[in-house]
Design a protein around this motif. Structure first.
Motif, PDB file in Angstrom:
ATOM      1  N   ASP A 895       8.715   1.114  -5.623  1.00 42.84           N
ATOM      2  CA  ASP A 895       9.977   1.406  -6.301  1.00 42.84           C
ATOM      3  C   ASP A 895      10.360   0.349  -7.347  1.00 42.84           C
ATOM      4  O   ASP A 895      11.384   0.501  -8.030  1.00 42.84           O
ATOM      5  N   ALA A 896       9.578  -0.734  -7.477  1.00 41.52           N
ATOM      6  CA  ALA A 896       9.920  -1.804  -8.452  1.00 41.52           C
ATOM      7  C   ALA A 896       9.733  -1.296  -9.895  1.00 41.52           C
ATOM      8  O   ALA A 896       8.814  -0.521 -10.171  1.00 41.52           O
ATOM      9  N   SER A 897      10.567  -1.787 -10.802  1.00 43.21           N
ATOM     10  CA  SER A 897      10.459  -1.368 -12.233  1.00 43.21           C
ATOM     11  C   SER A 897       9.387  -2.161 -12.957  1.00 43.21           C
ATOM     12  O   SER A 897       8.860  -1.714 -13.990  1.00 43.21           O
ATOM     13  N   ASP A 898       9.032  -3.366 -12.430  1.00 44.77           N
ATOM     14  CA  ASP A 898       7.962  -4.166 -13.042  1.00 44.77           C
ATOM     15  C   ASP A 898       6.615  -3.576 -12.659  1.00 44.77           C
ATOM     16  O   ASP A 898       6.473  -2.891 -11.653  1.00 44.77           O
ATOM     17  N   ALA A 899       5.606  -3.901 -13.511  1.00 48.99           N
ATOM     18  CA  ALA A 899       4.239  -3.487 -13.223  1.00 48.99           C
ATOM     19  C   ALA A 899       3.644  -4.468 -12.241  1.00 48.99           C
ATOM     20  O   ALA A 899       3.607  -5.671 -12.511  1.00 48.99           O
ATOM     21  N   ILE A 900       3.217  -3.957 -11.054  1.00 50.53           N
ATOM     22  CA  ILE A 900       2.627  -4.812 -10.016  1.00 50.53           C
ATOM     23  C   ILE A 900       1.220  -4.299  -9.777  1.00 50.53           C
ATOM     24  O   ILE A 900       1.007  -3.107  -9.506  1.00 50.53           O
ATOM     25  N   THR A 901       0.231  -5.228  -9.889  1.00 50.84           N
ATOM     26  CA  THR A 901      -1.164  -4.848  -9.707  1.00 50.84           C
ATOM     27  C   THR A 901      -1.810  -5.838  -8.763  1.00 50.84           C
ATOM     28  O   THR A 901      -1.323  -6.943  -8.557  1.00 50.84           O
ATOM     29  N   VAL A 902      -2.929  -5.382  -8.181  1.00 56.04           N
ATOM     30  CA  VAL A 902      -3.728  -6.237  -7.302  1.00 56.04           C
ATOM     31  C   VAL A 902      -5.180  -6.069  -7.724  1.00 56.04           C
ATOM     32  O   VAL A 902      -5.637  -4.954  -7.966  1.00 56.04           O
ATOM     33  N   ARG A 908     -11.860  -6.359 -10.097  1.00 57.16           N
ATOM     34  CA  ARG A 908     -11.669  -4.923  -9.918  1.00 57.16           C
ATOM     35  C   ARG A 908     -10.240  -4.651  -9.449  1.00 57.16           C
ATOM     36  O   ARG A 908      -9.726  -5.328  -8.564  1.00 57.16           O
ATOM     37  N   ILE A 909      -9.602  -3.708 -10.119  1.00 56.26           N
ATOM     38  CA  ILE A 909      -8.219  -3.365  -9.783  1.00 56.26           C
ATOM     39  C   ILE A 909      -8.227  -2.562  -8.484  1.00 56.26           C
ATOM     40  O   ILE A 909      -8.929  -1.545  -8.366  1.00 56.26           O
ATOM     41  N   ILE A 910      -7.429  -3.005  -7.491  1.00 60.64           N
ATOM     42  CA  ILE A 910      -7.389  -2.308  -6.203  1.00 60.64           C
ATOM     43  C   ILE A 910      -5.990  -1.792  -5.884  1.00 60.64           C
ATOM     44  O   ILE A 910      -5.800  -1.110  -4.870  1.00 60.64           O
ATOM     45  N   ALA A 911      -4.991  -2.089  -6.740  1.00 62.29           N
ATOM     46  CA  ALA A 911      -3.643  -1.544  -6.546  1.00 62.29           C
ATOM     47  C   ALA A 911      -2.977  -1.443  -7.904  1.00 62.29           C
ATOM     48  O   ALA A 911      -3.147  -2.299  -8.762  1.00 62.29           O
ATOM     49  N   TRP A 912      -2.173  -0.360  -8.071  1.00 62.14           N
ATOM     50  CA  TRP A 912      -1.567  -0.045  -9.390  1.00 62.14           C
ATOM     51  C   TRP A 912      -0.314   0.764  -9.097  1.00 62.14           C
ATOM     52  O   TRP A 912      -0.352   1.884  -8.628  1.00 62.14           O
ATOM     53  N   ASN A 913       0.866   0.125  -9.392  1.00 55.81           N
ATOM     54  CA  ASN A 913       2.099   0.814  -9.015  1.00 55.81           C
ATOM     55  C   ASN A 913       2.629   1.643 -10.178  1.00 55.81           C
ATOM     56  O   ASN A 913       2.127   1.547 -11.303  1.00 55.81           O
ATOM     57  N   PRO A 914       3.646   2.499  -9.926  1.00 56.81           N
ATOM     58  CA  PRO A 914       4.178   3.362 -10.993  1.00 56.81           C
ATOM     59  C   PRO A 914       4.719   2.565 -12.197  1.00 56.81           C
ATOM     60  O   PRO A 914       4.690   3.053 -13.316  1.00 56.81           O
ATOM     61  N   GLY A 915       5.231   1.323 -11.941  1.00 59.11           N
ATOM     62  CA  GLY A 915       5.720   0.501 -13.077  1.00 59.11           C
ATOM     63  C   GLY A 915       4.606   0.155 -14.031  1.00 59.11           C
ATOM     64  O   GLY A 915       4.811   0.110 -15.255  1.00 59.11           O
ATOM     65  N   ALA A 916       3.360  -0.067 -13.471  1.00 58.29           N
ATOM     66  CA  ALA A 916       2.207  -0.344 -14.331  1.00 58.29           C
ATOM     67  C   ALA A 916       1.810   0.896 -15.096  1.00 58.29           C
ATOM     68  O   ALA A 916       1.362   0.800 -16.262  1.00 58.29           O
ATOM     69  N   SER A 978       1.324 -14.616 -11.325  1.00 58.71           N
ATOM     70  CA  SER A 978       0.113 -14.326 -10.542  1.00 58.71           C
ATOM     71  C   SER A 978       0.165 -15.089  -9.221  1.00 58.71           C
ATOM     72  O   SER A 978       0.549 -16.269  -9.194  1.00 58.71           O
ATOM     73  N   THR A 979      -0.244 -14.410  -8.110  1.00 62.98           N
ATOM     74  CA  THR A 979      -0.209 -14.999  -6.762  1.00 62.98           C
ATOM     75  C   THR A 979      -1.514 -14.670  -6.042  1.00 62.98           C
ATOM     76  O   THR A 979      -2.005 -13.531  -6.106  1.00 62.98           O
ATOM     77  N   ALA A 980      -2.088 -15.645  -5.369  1.00 63.93           N
ATOM     78  CA  ALA A 980      -3.317 -15.427  -4.580  1.00 63.93           C
ATOM     79  C   ALA A 980      -2.954 -14.757  -3.246  1.00 63.93           C
ATOM     80  O   ALA A 980      -1.975 -15.128  -2.591  1.00 63.93           O
ATOM     81  N   LEU A 981      -3.776 -13.797  -2.809  1.00 68.65           N
ATOM     82  CA  LEU A 981      -3.602 -13.090  -1.519  1.00 68.65           C
ATOM     83  C   LEU A 981      -4.571 -13.686  -0.488  1.00 68.65           C
ATOM     84  O   LEU A 981      -5.784 -13.715  -0.724  1.00 68.65           O
ATOM     85  N   ILE A 991      -5.842 -11.108  -5.989  1.00 68.78           N
ATOM     86  CA  ILE A 991      -4.769 -11.702  -6.800  1.00 68.78           C
ATOM     87  C   ILE A 991      -3.784 -10.612  -7.119  1.00 68.78           C
ATOM     88  O   ILE A 991      -4.163  -9.522  -7.560  1.00 68.78           O
ATOM     89  N   ALA A 992      -2.493 -10.888  -6.816  1.00 71.41           N
ATOM     90  CA  ALA A 992      -1.415  -9.942  -7.134  1.00 71.41           C
ATOM     91  C   ALA A 992      -0.659 -10.458  -8.351  1.00 71.41           C
ATOM     92  O   ALA A 992      -0.372 -11.655  -8.462  1.00 71.41           O
TER      93      ALA A 992
END
Length: 999
Positions: A895-902, A908-916, A978-981, A991-992
């Motif tokens: 639900d976040a308005s920012d683009a959040i990816t992992v 390799r992109i493993i997560a992509w939210n609607p903001g992205a 950027s944040t390490a997972l 990396i998120a």
């Protein structure tokens, strides 16, 4: 084919109509009845037939068949026998060496050598086709009728077998152990009339042997007038009387001979002398002959026309002379198995219901046959009795058994009757009866016995009482005792005849009783050795013989108890039967008047009485005798006795004798003669007065004795009835005890079954508890351990020796839980269940539930502690909790308005939210196939690589500005964090990034 007359000789021979070609005379007819399981029995029976010889008889098969289904029994029987087999058609003539099968939906009867088909009275109801055929076969063929009862349920064939035996035929029954269904064979065997019990395979050989001996050369008794034959019959009667206590010597000879001939045929015995030897060596055969002689063919409401007259004309009159509440007394003599007695009871009960008033019915039913009385007492009859009465009576007075194969007499009717074993010939009769029913008994008795019984019935009946006889019976020569009421129904009424007639009837009855009951032999007393008398007694006895006069010790009636001296001059024996000697009857001429008066005076005054100068005739001349009667002192005897002394007067002294008077005489002599005559006249008057008083006294004594006899007779009758009633009650008690014994045996069997069931249930419960893995501990009110399952032992450290120990003594295997005892006590106090989650030292988790232990009667007898393994559930619950937390983060990311990816460490992109999606234009599916380099402008890729190196060292970067490419190739400026997972092992797996477009 001629019909043979019965032993009573009352039925006229009948000639059968001419039969078609091939008909034969003089061969036996074998009726075979079967029901369920009969086909196998038929097969075994015909398989035992001889293969090369003809049986010489006809076989008629009667089986219970479905009325609406075509039978193939005929085709099946043809496979088992080489004889011709026919399905019966109406009027088919019976021939020897052939087999006939009843068709479905018909009853069948035998008449004059042919088979007659009739529609069944109740096609869908309870039918008894075997009984129906057997009865007709017995009536038509007499002693040539043979009945065989094979496998089947119910009781069909029982009444038919009784009818065949009643006519002198033979009955054979399949051995119950060899049947598939033993109801019919056992019912027939229970009558005691079966001649052979054999498996079907052995029946044919025995049947042919019997027929060859009985009908090939029929063993007829020789002329009974021959001394040898008469002597043999007397021996048979002696054997019967010795074993059974009953004398058949006066029964009708034809009946006796026919029964003996039949028994000889059963055992293939050729002569009566051989049969006598067989009886002496086989006591059971004596009993069998006795049972054959007692066969009574009877059924409910036998001879319906006669019972109709009884119901409409006689029964109502029995109640007319009785007050409300009065007693109706009925005697059914020779009742056999009780059918006719119950029939009369039903008529009486129906009349009482019509009058709607209260009466007491006492119906005494007696018979010589103890087995028949036992059947009558039980009141249980085969279902075939439904053909003998109306459906209304059957439903009103009978109760069907559970299996539907029999009917039991209703208690209201059973309570009216008293059944008793009695020999009507020698046992005391009932008395004060309103009705006597003795049907079809007299025809089996000889003329002498009949002459004894008719007066007996007259004696037993009340004035105007009725006698009900069989259709072939009558009162014979005693028409002065009974008047005819209905000639056809053979109903008679007691006459009020003259005193002479009463004495004649009673005399015949008493004569019969005397002849039937001889006096017991006298018991010889042991002789004692004579003792030598003392000299004093010898002297006194000699003096008495020489000096003492003749004397007699008598009672007040003159009966002589003791005589002394020579009394022949004064007494002489009286004519007639010798009995008690009476001095008044023995007194010689001249002594009786004075002796009578003196004895009477001595008895009344208790004083000594003397009479002098009695002129007693002795041996042709007269002697002067002095008479003295002296009462005996009462202390010497229990009853008044009198000593009569008789002595001859001494002759007068010659010197004192006056000279003879002259011819003319003197007045003094005349006066003396007159005085003597007057004295003699006074003596005569005293004698007459004494005689008159004695007559009056005797008359009063006779009246008193008559009253006493009447009273004693009534008391004896009452005692007899009470004894009969007591005997009936004892029989009933015996039956009740037998019933109770059977019930106890049934209860015992049920309890044994319950023990087996409980043992099985206990094993099942143990296996169930062990198989479920649920730990369970049972404790009582004192918290003592009663029982536990293996799983509970592992949880709570319980072993078998802990049973009976308090729960508080057990060291718990649970972590952080020490309130087990308190919780159990709380449950027992409040009856509210307690549930806890506990953990063992091994790390397993359990739900512990404590409940009250309730019995089926809702009684609390302790508590039940159960442990349910929830380890997997706890782990699952923790996993769900973690997943829930992740789900919450996923919602935030989504639900976040920012683009959040992992991205992983390789970009390799493993997560992509609607903001992205909104920011860069690539959909989630497209983005997951891309690498992060595809979104970085070429000139910025090295700076991005440096950032990745920093993150691999778990360094957190502050927000920084950079550029990224969109789907359409444009560069946009974004602010990025950027944040390490890092996983649970402390390793970076991705990396998120959080990216926001810059204005």
């Amino acid at each position: 084919m001629k019909r043979k007359t019965t032993g009573n000789g009352n039925r006229k021979p009948e000639t059968a109509p001419a039969t078609s070609e091939g008909s034969h005379e003089g061969f036996p007819i074998v009726g075979i009845g079967a029901s369920a399981g009969g086909l196998a029995a038929f097969e075994a029976f015909f398989a035992g037939m001889p293969a090369k010889t003809e049986p010489g008889m006809a076989f008629v098969l009667v089986q219970h068949l479905a009325p609406d289904h075509k039978s193939i029994l005929t085709e099946l029987i043809r496979r088992y026998t080489r004889m011709q087999v026919f399905e019966v058609e109406d009027g088919m003539v019976v021939r020897p060496n052939c087999t006939y099968i009843i068709p479905p939906g018909h009853d069948m009867a035998f008449l004059n050598g042919s088979l007659q088909l009739l529609p069944p009275s109740e096609p869908r109801g309870l039918r008894m086709p075997i009984d129906f055929f057997f009865r007709s076969l017995a009536q038509d063929q007499r002693e040539r009728a043979i009945g065989i009862v094979l496998s089947g349920t119910g009781s069909d064939g029982t009444f038919g077998a009784r009818a065949i035996k009643g006519e002198g035929g033979m009955v054979m029954v399949q051995k119950p152990e060899s049947t598939e269904f033993d109801g019919m064979p056992r019912s027939a065997i229970a009558t005691g009339l079966v001649d052979y019990e054999l498996p079907p395979a052995e029946m044919a050989a025995q049947l042919i042997a019997y027929a060859t001996h009985a009908f090939g050369k029929l063993p007829r008794l020789p002329d009974t007038s021959l001394p040898k034959t008469e002597n043999a019959l007397k021996k048979i009667f002696v054997l019967l009387r010795a074993q059974t206590g009953h004398d058949f010597s006066l029964y009708k000879p034809s009946t006796i001979h026919r029964r003996i001939e039949r028994r000889m045929a059963v055992h293939q015995i050729g002569s009566v002398d051989e049969y006598v030897k067989y009886l002496q060596q086989n006591r059971p055969e004596v009993e069998a002959l006795f049972r054959d002689l007692l066969i009574g063919v009877t059924n409910f409401f036998r001879d319906p026309d006669a019972f109709k007259v009884l119901e409409e004309e006689i029964i109502p009159k029995l109640f007319e002379d009785k007050p409300v509440g009065g007693v109706i007394r009925v005697w059914s003599a020779g009742c056999s198995t009780g059918e006719e007695a119950y029939s009369i009871a039903i008529l009486l009960q129906e009349r009482i219901e019509q009058l709607k008033q209260s009466y007491t019915v006492q119906l005494f039913a007696t018979d010589i046959d103890d087995r028949a009385i036992a059947v009558a007492r039980t009141g249980l009859y085969p279902a075939s009795i439904a053909a003998d009465m109306t459906p209304e009576r059957l439903a009103r007075f009978f109760t069907a058994e559970a299996d539907g194969g029999a009917y039991r007499v209703h208690k209201s009717i059973r309570d009216l009757l008293v059944f008793s074993e009695q020999d009507v010939i020698k046992d005391p009769p009932f008395s004060k009866l309103d009705l006597i029913s003795c049907r079809n008994l007299l025809i089996y008795l000889g003329a002498e016995l009949q002459k004894r019984l008719i007066p007996l019935f007259h004696y037993a009946l009340n004035p105007g009482g009725r006698l009900f006889l069989g259709t072939s019976e009558g009162v014979g020569e005693f028409s002065e005792l009974f008047s005819m009421v209905d000639r056809k129904a053979k109903l008679f009424q007691r006459k009020e005849e003259t005193v002479a007639g009463q004495r004649r009837a009673l005399g015949k009855f008493l004569q019969a009783k005397t002849e039937m009951e001889p006096l017991p032999p006298k018991v010889a007393s042991k002789k004692e050795a004579p003792k030598k008398p003392p000299l004093r007694e010898v002297t006194e006895e000699l003096l008495l013989q020489e000096i003492a006069p003749a004397g007699a010790l008598v009672n007040s009636r003159g009966d002589i108890l003791y005589l002394h001296g020579r009394s022949g001059m004064y007494l002489e024996p009286a004519q007639g039967e010798a009995g008690v000697n009476n001095i008044l009857k023995m007194a010689r001429e001249g002594l009786l008047p004075a002796l009578t008066v003196a004895l009477h005076k001595a008895a009344s005054t208790h004083e000594v009485v003397r009479r002098q100068g009695l002129n007693v005739k002795t041996n042709g001349h007269f002697t002067l005798v002095n008479l003295t009667i002296r009462p005996v002192t009462e202390r010497l005897t229990e009853v008044p006795l009198y000593l009569v002394i008789l002595e001859e007067m001494p002759p007068p002294d010659p010197e004192l004798v006056p000279p003879p008077a002259s011819a003319g005489g003197t007045p003094t002599d005349a006066m003396a003669q007159i005085a003597a005559l007057q004295q003699e006249l006074r003596a005569k008057e005293e004698y007459l007065q004494s005689t008159h008083e004695e007559l009056e006294s005797s008359s009063e004594e006779l009246k008193s004795a008559n009253e006493e006899l009447k009273s004693a007779n009534e008391e004896m009758q009452s005692v007899n009835e009470e004894l009969q009633s007591t005997n009936e009650e004892l029989e009933t008690s015996k039956e009740e005890l037998q019933s109770i014994n059977e019930e106890l045996a049934t209860v015992n069997a049920e309890l044994q079954l319950k023990v087996v069931d409980l043992s099985r249930a206990n094993n099942d419960m143990n296996n169930l508890l062990a198989g479920t893995g649920i730990g369970t501990v049972f404790v009582d009110h004192q918290l003592r351990i009663l029982r536990f399952t293996p799983a509970a032992g592992e949880i709570t450290n319980l072993i078998l020796s802990d049973i009976g120990r308090p729960l508080s003594h057990i060291v718990s295997n649970l972590l952080g839980y020490d309130r087990l005892v308190a919780d159990v006590q709380a449950v027992l106090k409040t009856l509210v269940a307690v549930e806890r989650e506990v953990q063992t030292r091994e790390g397993k988790w359990f739900t512990m539930r404590i409940l009250p232990y309730r019995t089926l009667d809702n009684v609390i007898e302790g508590a039940v502690i159960s442990f349910f393994d929830i380890t997997e559930m706890v782990l699952t619950r923790e996993a769900l909790h973690a997943a829930h937390e992740q789900l919450r983060l996923a919602v935030v990311v989504h639900d976040a308005s920012d683009a959040i990816t992992v991205q992983d460490l390789e970009g390799r992109i493993i997560a992509w939210n609607p903001g992205a999606v909104r920011l860069y234009g690539w959909s989630e599916a497209e983005a997951l196939r891309m690498n992060v380099r595809d979104r970085i402008p070429p000139e910025l890729r090295e700076a991005a690589l440096a950032t990745l190196v920093q993150l691999s060292r778990a360094e957190v970067l502050e927000s920084y500005d950079t550029q990224r490419l969109t789907k359409d190739g444009k560069k946009i400026s974004v602010s990025m964090i950027s944040t390490a997972l890092i996983n649970e092992a402390g390793q970076i797996y991705g990396i998120a990034t959080t990216e926001r477009a810059m204005p």
